[in-house]
Each structure stands twice: as structure tokens, then as C-alpha cells.
Design a protein around this motif. Structure first.
Motif, PDB file in Angstrom:
ATOM      1  N   SER A  93       0.829  -1.210   0.000  1.00 28.86           N
ATOM      2  CA  SER A  93       0.000   0.000   0.000  1.00 28.86           C
ATOM      3  C   SER A  93       0.862   1.259   0.000  1.00 28.86           C
ATOM      4  CB  SER A  93      -0.917   0.013   1.221  1.00 28.86           C
ATOM      5  OG  SER A  93      -0.156  -0.025   2.420  1.00 28.86           O
ATOM      6  N   TYR A  94       2.173   1.077   0.180  1.00 25.21           N
ATOM      7  CA  TYR A  94       3.092   2.209   0.202  1.00 25.21           C
ATOM      8  C   TYR A  94       3.788   2.426  -1.146  1.00 25.21           C
ATOM      9  CZ  TYR A  94       2.501   1.679   5.233  1.00 25.21           C
ATOM     10  OH  TYR A  94       1.961   1.574   6.496  1.00 25.21           O
ATOM     11  N   ALA A  95       3.450   1.616  -2.129  1.00 28.91           N
ATOM     12  CA  ALA A  95       4.019   1.836  -3.466  1.00 28.91           C
ATOM     13  C   ALA A  95       3.653   3.241  -3.934  1.00 28.91           C
ATOM     14  CB  ALA A  95       3.478   0.798  -4.443  1.00 28.91           C
ATOM     15  N   PRO A  96       4.570   3.946  -4.597  1.00 35.30           N
ATOM     16  CA  PRO A  96       4.305   5.351  -4.946  1.00 35.30           C
ATOM     17  C   PRO A  96       3.110   5.519  -5.874  1.00 35.30           C
ATOM     18  CG  PRO A  96       6.284   4.539  -6.047  1.00 35.30           C
ATOM     19  CD  PRO A  96       5.904   3.501  -5.052  1.00 35.30           C
ATOM     20  N   ALA A  97       2.362   6.591  -5.652  1.00 32.17           N
ATOM     21  CA  ALA A  97       1.224   6.894  -6.509  1.00 32.17           C
ATOM     22  C   ALA A  97       1.694   7.303  -7.896  1.00 32.17           C
ATOM     23  CB  ALA A  97       0.380   7.997  -5.882  1.00 32.17           C
ATOM     24  N   SER A  98       2.800   7.998  -7.952  1.00 39.59           N
ATOM     25  CA  SER A  98       3.391   8.370  -9.237  1.00 39.59           C
ATOM     26  C   SER A  98       4.910   8.310  -9.114  1.00 39.59           C
ATOM     27  CB  SER A  98       2.960   9.776  -9.674  1.00 39.59           C
ATOM     28  OG  SER A  98       3.677  10.771  -8.977  1.00 39.59           O
ATOM     29  N   MET A  99       5.568   8.217 -10.255  1.00 39.98           N
ATOM     30  CA  MET A  99       7.027   8.143 -10.294  1.00 39.98           C
ATOM     31  C   MET A  99       7.512   9.042 -11.425  1.00 39.98           C
ATOM     32  SD  MET A  99       9.447   4.747 -10.651  1.00 39.98           S
ATOM     33  CE  MET A  99       8.332   4.051 -11.884  1.00 39.98           C
ATOM     34  N   THR A 100       8.392   9.980 -11.086  1.00 43.11           N
ATOM     35  CA  THR A 100       9.001  10.870 -12.071  1.00 43.11           C
ATOM     36  C   THR A 100      10.485  10.542 -12.151  1.00 43.11           C
ATOM     37  OG1 THR A 100       7.416  12.628 -11.554  1.00 43.11           O
ATOM     38  CG2 THR A 100       9.416  13.255 -12.736  1.00 43.11           C
ATOM     39  N   LEU A 101      10.938  10.132 -13.325  1.00 44.11           N
ATOM     40  CA  LEU A 101      12.334   9.757 -13.537  1.00 44.11           C
ATOM     41  C   LEU A 101      12.961  10.788 -14.466  1.00 44.11           C
ATOM     42  CD1 LEU A 101      11.809   5.917 -14.079  1.00 44.11           C
ATOM     43  CD2 LEU A 101      12.271   7.136 -11.936  1.00 44.11           C
ATOM     44  N   MET A 102      13.991  11.473 -13.971  1.00 46.57           N
ATOM     45  CA  MET A 102      14.556  12.607 -14.697  1.00 46.57           C
ATOM     46  C   MET A 102      16.018  12.369 -15.042  1.00 46.57           C
ATOM     47  SD  MET A 102      12.851  15.678 -12.429  1.00 46.57           S
ATOM     48  CE  MET A 102      13.039  16.887 -13.736  1.00 46.57           C
ATOM     49  N   ALA A 103      16.323  12.396 -16.339  1.00 47.20           N
ATOM     50  CA  ALA A 103      17.709  12.363 -16.833  1.00 47.20           C
ATOM     51  C   ALA A 103      18.521  11.260 -16.182  1.00 47.20           C
ATOM     52  CB  ALA A 103      18.375  13.721 -16.603  1.00 47.20           C
ATOM     53  N   GLY A 104      18.022  10.025 -16.273  1.00 47.45           N
ATOM     54  CA  GLY A 104      18.679   8.910 -15.604  1.00 47.45           C
ATOM     55  C   GLY A 104      19.142   7.818 -16.559  1.00 47.45           C
ATOM     56  N   PRO A 105      20.145   7.018 -16.144  1.00 49.71           N
ATOM     57  CA  PRO A 105      20.754   6.000 -17.015  1.00 49.71           C
ATOM     58  C   PRO A 105      20.041   4.644 -16.941  1.00 49.71           C
ATOM     59  CG  PRO A 105      21.981   6.129 -14.967  1.00 49.71           C
ATOM     60  CD  PRO A 105      20.869   7.143 -14.857  1.00 49.71           C
ATOM     61  N   LEU A 106      18.776   4.615 -17.339  1.00 48.97           N
ATOM     62  CA  LEU A 106      18.005   3.368 -17.254  1.00 48.97           C
ATOM     63  C   LEU A 106      18.423   2.378 -18.332  1.00 48.97           C
ATOM     64  CD1 LEU A 106      14.636   5.090 -16.460  1.00 48.97           C
ATOM     65  CD2 LEU A 106      15.890   3.594 -14.927  1.00 48.97           C
ATOM     66  N   ASP A 107      18.797   2.870 -19.495  1.00 49.11           N
ATOM     67  CA  ASP A 107      19.324   2.006 -20.556  1.00 49.11           C
ATOM     68  C   ASP A 107      20.400   2.780 -21.296  1.00 49.11           C
ATOM     69  OD1 ASP A 107      19.926   0.276 -22.581  1.00 49.11           O
ATOM     70  OD2 ASP A 107      17.865  -0.109 -23.191  1.00 49.11           O
ATOM     71  N   VAL A 108      21.654   2.579 -20.874  1.00 50.12           N
ATOM     72  CA  VAL A 108      22.763   3.381 -21.400  1.00 50.12           C
ATOM     73  C   VAL A 108      23.177   2.963 -22.807  1.00 50.12           C
ATOM     74  CG1 VAL A 108      23.623   3.898 -19.093  1.00 50.12           C
ATOM     75  CG2 VAL A 108      24.487   1.885 -20.299  1.00 50.12           C
ATOM     76  N   ARG A 109      22.520   1.949 -23.347  1.00 46.50           N
ATOM     77  CA  ARG A 109      22.804   1.564 -24.733  1.00 46.50           C
ATOM     78  C   ARG A 109      22.231   2.588 -25.711  1.00 46.50           C
ATOM     79  NH1 ARG A 109      20.222  -4.349 -24.288  1.00 46.50           N
ATOM     80  NH2 ARG A 109      18.537  -2.946 -23.605  1.00 46.50           N
ATOM     81  N   MET A 110      21.291   3.392 -25.223  1.00 44.80           N
ATOM     82  CA  MET A 110      20.670   4.427 -26.044  1.00 44.80           C
ATOM     83  C   MET A 110      21.525   5.695 -26.018  1.00 44.80           C
ATOM     84  SD  MET A 110      17.935   2.835 -26.971  1.00 44.80           S
ATOM     85  CE  MET A 110      16.888   1.485 -26.457  1.00 44.80           C
ATOM     86  N   SER A 111      21.897   6.202 -27.172  1.00 44.78           N
ATOM     87  CA  SER A 111      22.656   7.458 -27.288  1.00 44.78           C
ATOM     88  C   SER A 111      23.787   7.535 -26.266  1.00 44.78           C
ATOM     89  CB  SER A 111      21.715   8.650 -27.094  1.00 44.78           C
ATOM     90  OG  SER A 111      20.612   8.591 -27.940  1.00 44.78           O
ATOM     91  N   PRO A 112      24.766   6.646 -26.353  1.00 40.71           N
ATOM     92  CA  PRO A 112      25.856   6.633 -25.359  1.00 40.71           C
ATOM     93  C   PRO A 112      26.595   7.973 -25.316  1.00 40.71           C
ATOM     94  CG  PRO A 112      25.923   4.659 -26.733  1.00 40.71           C
ATOM     95  CD  PRO A 112      24.939   5.588 -27.373  1.00 40.71           C
ATOM     96  N   THR A 113      26.954   8.391 -24.106  1.00 38.50           N
ATOM     97  CA  THR A 113      27.704   9.632 -23.895  1.00 38.50           C
ATOM     98  C   THR A 113      29.142   9.290 -23.490  1.00 38.50           C
ATOM     99  OG1 THR A 113      27.143   9.735 -21.550  1.00 38.50           O
ATOM    100  CG2 THR A 113      25.589  10.753 -23.104  1.00 38.50           C
ATOM    101  N   LYS A 114      29.946  10.327 -23.268  1.00 37.24           N
ATOM    102  CA  LYS A 114      31.316  10.108 -22.821  1.00 37.24           C
ATOM    103  C   LYS A 114      31.353   9.363 -21.493  1.00 37.24           C
ATOM    104  CE  LYS A 114      33.431  14.124 -25.110  1.00 37.24           C
ATOM    105  NZ  LYS A 114      34.171  15.401 -24.892  1.00 37.24           N
ATOM    106  N   VAL A 115      30.388   9.654 -20.633  1.00 35.00           N
ATOM    107  CA  VAL A 115      30.309   8.959 -19.341  1.00 35.00           C
ATOM    108  C   VAL A 115      30.102   7.465 -19.562  1.00 35.00           C
ATOM    109  CG1 VAL A 115      28.978   8.730 -17.212  1.00 35.00           C
ATOM    110  CG2 VAL A 115      29.448  11.003 -18.151  1.00 35.00           C
ATOM    111  N   ASN A 116      29.195   7.117 -20.461  1.00 35.88           N
ATOM    112  CA  ASN A 116      28.926   5.709 -20.762  1.00 35.88           C
ATOM    113  C   ASN A 116      30.143   5.035 -21.368  1.00 35.88           C
ATOM    114  OD1 ASN A 116      25.767   6.878 -22.062  1.00 35.88           O
ATOM    115  ND2 ASN A 116      26.286   6.398 -19.950  1.00 35.88           N
ATOM    116  N   GLU A 117      30.806   5.744 -22.270  1.00 35.59           N
ATOM    117  CA  GLU A 117      31.975   5.170 -22.944  1.00 35.59           C
ATOM    118  C   GLU A 117      33.113   4.906 -21.959  1.00 35.59           C
ATOM    119  OE1 GLU A 117      32.738   7.997 -25.984  1.00 35.59           O
ATOM    120  OE2 GLU A 117      30.970   7.462 -27.180  1.00 35.59           O
TER     121      GLU A 117
END
Length: 405
Positions: A193-217
């Protein structure tokens, strides 16, 4: 040896910075604020010297009041709600205001303190009650308190959601987006019952295979053994966390700065020019940013190495292999939590598509519970701070939360 050498240099450099800071104050107080005054130019030089150095102490949030969405000033009280060895759960409460949506804002553990999100918090407070994960500097935590790893991170989010109570809205900025999604998936599977009502995910590395950056490399250019051998230090005996293995915050900050050295050099040039030209407000804004930016914290070695391996090298989450305490994390089981993903067009840390990937991972959510926002013209920091965050991104976040009520 690496950490000891850094600390020795810092100990030698600190008196120079303290002298420069004191000299700056004397120059300003004695000789006024006239831009043509040679002492004011000297004071501007002293300011740059005093600012060029790291501190391991958390700055204050300095949030005493905000202007709400109706234009009224509201006093804000900062409260410690709950505490563990590794983190304080801090609430920002507006006096005489009750019943507004509750947000758990999960700050990154990536070399900076949660105070880096002060601008984010101020904006969210316009219409919400805000709780923040105020992570403690691992170098000040005795070894007897145990290790901190990826599972510990997720566990803190789950426990804090329970402390705050049902119908809490979860927000993760950058690095914690993976842990936020994992916590929500586990709680959804448990039908909590404590699961969040909503979830906002901002600028995060959920799948770094997409558009790799210098950090990913960088994270994929070496084996995990290289990171452990080259980037992990040991806390010296002068601190409470003596003997802990850590990824030093000064290495993380230098890595970030090396990505845009010209931009930082230009900022310091402008700081000097604004100061000697009497443009105090502009100079103060740059000074305050770097005062916060140079406040650094170390990362637990187990947490850092697991993040490199699980998030950046093996891509455990998008590959369906991420676990929490031995349990498989399955985002498909999230059925009720409203999802918003936010990305920046010019983000050079988390590329376009890396956060959006959560939309496909959460395939169990109905379409009306999912939304995405790509903000034009902003880099990584601009996703959660600055004029475009406040004027263009925040209204999307606010409406997203309202839709989940």
C-alpha cells in the motif's frame, strides 16, 4: 595512497584559501564597491582563489521561505523525519499548509550532497510537501555501521516511502532513477500500500545503450577490475570512516569538470568581470553555484563498483537481470503507479532515450498512466534546475502528479 596524497595537498592548500577569503572580505569592507578601485580588483582575485578548492562538509539548504504558485510567500521549516547510518530523511514543511501532495525526492549519490537540488526543492515546494534523501558522507561513517551497496540504496527508498506513508509521489534525479524504478517494481510485486502513486524519472541511465555519452563510454572502456584498482581509495585515519574503501568525490568532480573545462574557465572569467563591474547579482549567482558544486562527498566502493557493473557495463535493468536482495526486479509488474520520464535535448551525461526506456520496461502500465517530456535547449543540470526547469518542465511534473491523485 591516492586518498592520503589528496588529503595532504588539501591540508596544505586550505590555509591559502582561508587567507584569500579573509583578504577578500577586508578589501570589500575597507575599500568599498567601486569597480575602478584597484583593491576591488584584488578582492575579485582573492574570491577566485578562495573558491578554488573542495570541501567535504554539506552546505545548508538555506530554504526558509518560498513563493508559491499563487504568488504568496510561505515560510518553510526544515525537519529531520527519520535517520539511518547513511542517510537523513528531511522534510520541508510549509507552515499552516496541509494536505498537499507528498513528494519523496531521491537525490543522487554521485559525489555531491543533496543540497545540489536546492533549486529543485524550492520549485517543488510551490505546490507540494517535499521529503529529500540527505545522503551522509561515507568518509564520516564508521566501518562498524556496515557497507553500503546497490541493495542498500533501494532499501532506503522502500523504507522511506513507508515512513512517509501511502500516496507518496516518487521522484529520482539522474543516478537514482534505476533504484527508484527497482523499488517501485518490488513494492508493486508485493502489492504494498506504500508503493508510490506516481514516479518521475529525470535524466537517468536506465538504458545506457541508447545514445551513449562520454560517461557511458568511459564506464565500458575498462574492465571492472581497472576501476577497482585505479579509482578506489581508503579513508585515512583522521576521519571517522577510517579504513573504508571509497570512490573519492574529488575524482568524480574532476571527471565531470574535465568534460567541459572551457565552460568552467569561462564561468570564472565572468565571475571576475561581474564582480569588478559591480554586477553583484550575477557574480553572486556564479559564486553560489561553485560553492555548492565544490562541496563533495565520497561514495562507498561497493555501491560505486556495483553501479558501474550493473548499470553501465552489464545493463542489468533493460536486460531483465537486475536483482534486489536476490529477487528479480520486474518493472512489468508495476500496474498502478503513474510514470513520467523527463530528458534534456543537450544532456551530455544521460543521452536521449536512456530515461525514456522506462516507458517500454513498464509495459504493464496502461497508456494513460505513462507520459514523456523532452525539454529543448537544456543539458543535464537544466533538466532539474534553472529557468526552463521552473517555467517549462515543472508544470509537466505538477500536472503528472495531479493526474495520479
Amino acid at each position: 595512497m591516492m586518498y592520503r596524497a589528496y588529503q595532504t595537498f588539501a591540508n596544505l592548500h586550505d590555509p591559502v584559501r582561508l587567507f584569500a577569503s579573509a583578504s577578500e572580505r577586508v578589501s570589500k569592507n575597507w575599500f568599498g564597491n567601486f569597480s575602478l578601485n584597484p583593491m576591488q580588483r584584488l578582492a575579485a582575485h582573492y574570491e577566485q582563489i578562495s573558491l578554488l578548492g573542495f570541501t567535504h562538509a554539506r552546505p545548508d539548504f538555506k530554504i526558509n521561505s518560498i513563493i508559491d504558485s499563487l504568488g504568496a510567500e510561505q515560510k518553510v521549516r526544515e525537519e529531520l523525519v527519520y535517520s539511518t547510518h547513511f542517510c537523513n530523511l528531511v522534510r520541508f514543511k510549509k507552515e499552516d499548509i496541509e494536505g498537499q501532495p507528498k513528494i519523496l525526492l531521491v537525490a543522487p549519490m554521485s559525489g555531491h550532497f543533496a543540497t545540489l537540488l536546492t533549486g529543485t526543492i524550492k520549485t517543488l515546494l510551490k505546490d507540494h510537501e517535499v521529503y529529500v534523501t540527505d545522503w551522509l558522507n561515507i568518509r564520516d561513517i564508521p566501518l562498524s555501521c556496515g557497507d553500503f551497496d546497490f541493495d542498500s540504496y533501494v532499501e532506503h527508498i522502500i523504507n522511506f516511502l513507508k515512513v512517509i506513508g501511502p500516496e507518496t509521489h516518487l521522484m529520482g534525479v539522474c543516478q537514482p532513477t534505476v533504484a527508484c524504478l527497482a523499488a517501485t517494481a518490488i513494492m508493486s510485486e508485493d502489492k504494498s500500500s506504500y508503493a508510490p502513486a506516481s514516479m518521475t524519472l529525470m535524466a537517468g541511465p536506465l538504458d545506457v545503450r541508447m545514445s551513449p555519452t562520454k560517461v557511458n563510454e568511459l564506464a565500458t572502456s575498462k574492465p571492472i577490475s581497472w576501476f577497482e584498482e585505479k579509482l578506489i581509495g581508503v579513508i585515512p585515519s583522521q576521519f571517522n570512516g577510517t579504513g573504508r574503501r571509497v570512490y573519492p568525490g574529488f575524482l568524480q568532480l574532476m571527471a565531470f569538470m574535465s568534460m567541459n573545462p572551457d565552460r568552467h574557465a569561462e564561468s570564472f572569467r565572468k565571475l571576475y568581470e561581474y564582480r569588478v563591474n559591480g554586477e553583484t547579482e550575477k557574480a553572486d549567482a556564479i559564486h553560489e553555484f561553485y560553492e555548492e558544486y565544490f562541496a563533495i562527498m565520497d561514495l562507498s566502493a561497493p555501491f560505486y563498483l556495483e553501479t558501474i557493473r550493473k548499470v553501465f557495463q552489464d545493463c542489468d535493468l533493460p536486460n531483465g537481470k537486475l536483482t534486489y536482495q536476490g529477487r528479480l526486479v520486474n518493472p512489468k509488474l508495476i500496474k498502478k503507479t503513474f510514470l513520467l520520464t523527463v530528458e534534456g535535448e543537450r544532456d551530455d551525461i544521460c543521452g536521449i532515450g536512456q530515461t525514456l526506456a522506462a516507458q517500454d520496461l513498464c509495459s504493464g502500465l496502461a497508456g494513460y498512466r505513462k507520459s514523456h517530456h523532452l525539454q529543448a535547449g537544456v543539458g543535464h543540470y537544466g533538466v532539474f534546475n534553472g529557468k526552463r526547469w521552473e517555467a517549462q518542465i515543472y508544470p509537466v511534473v505538477r500536472n503528472h502528479i495531479q493526474s495520479a491523485l
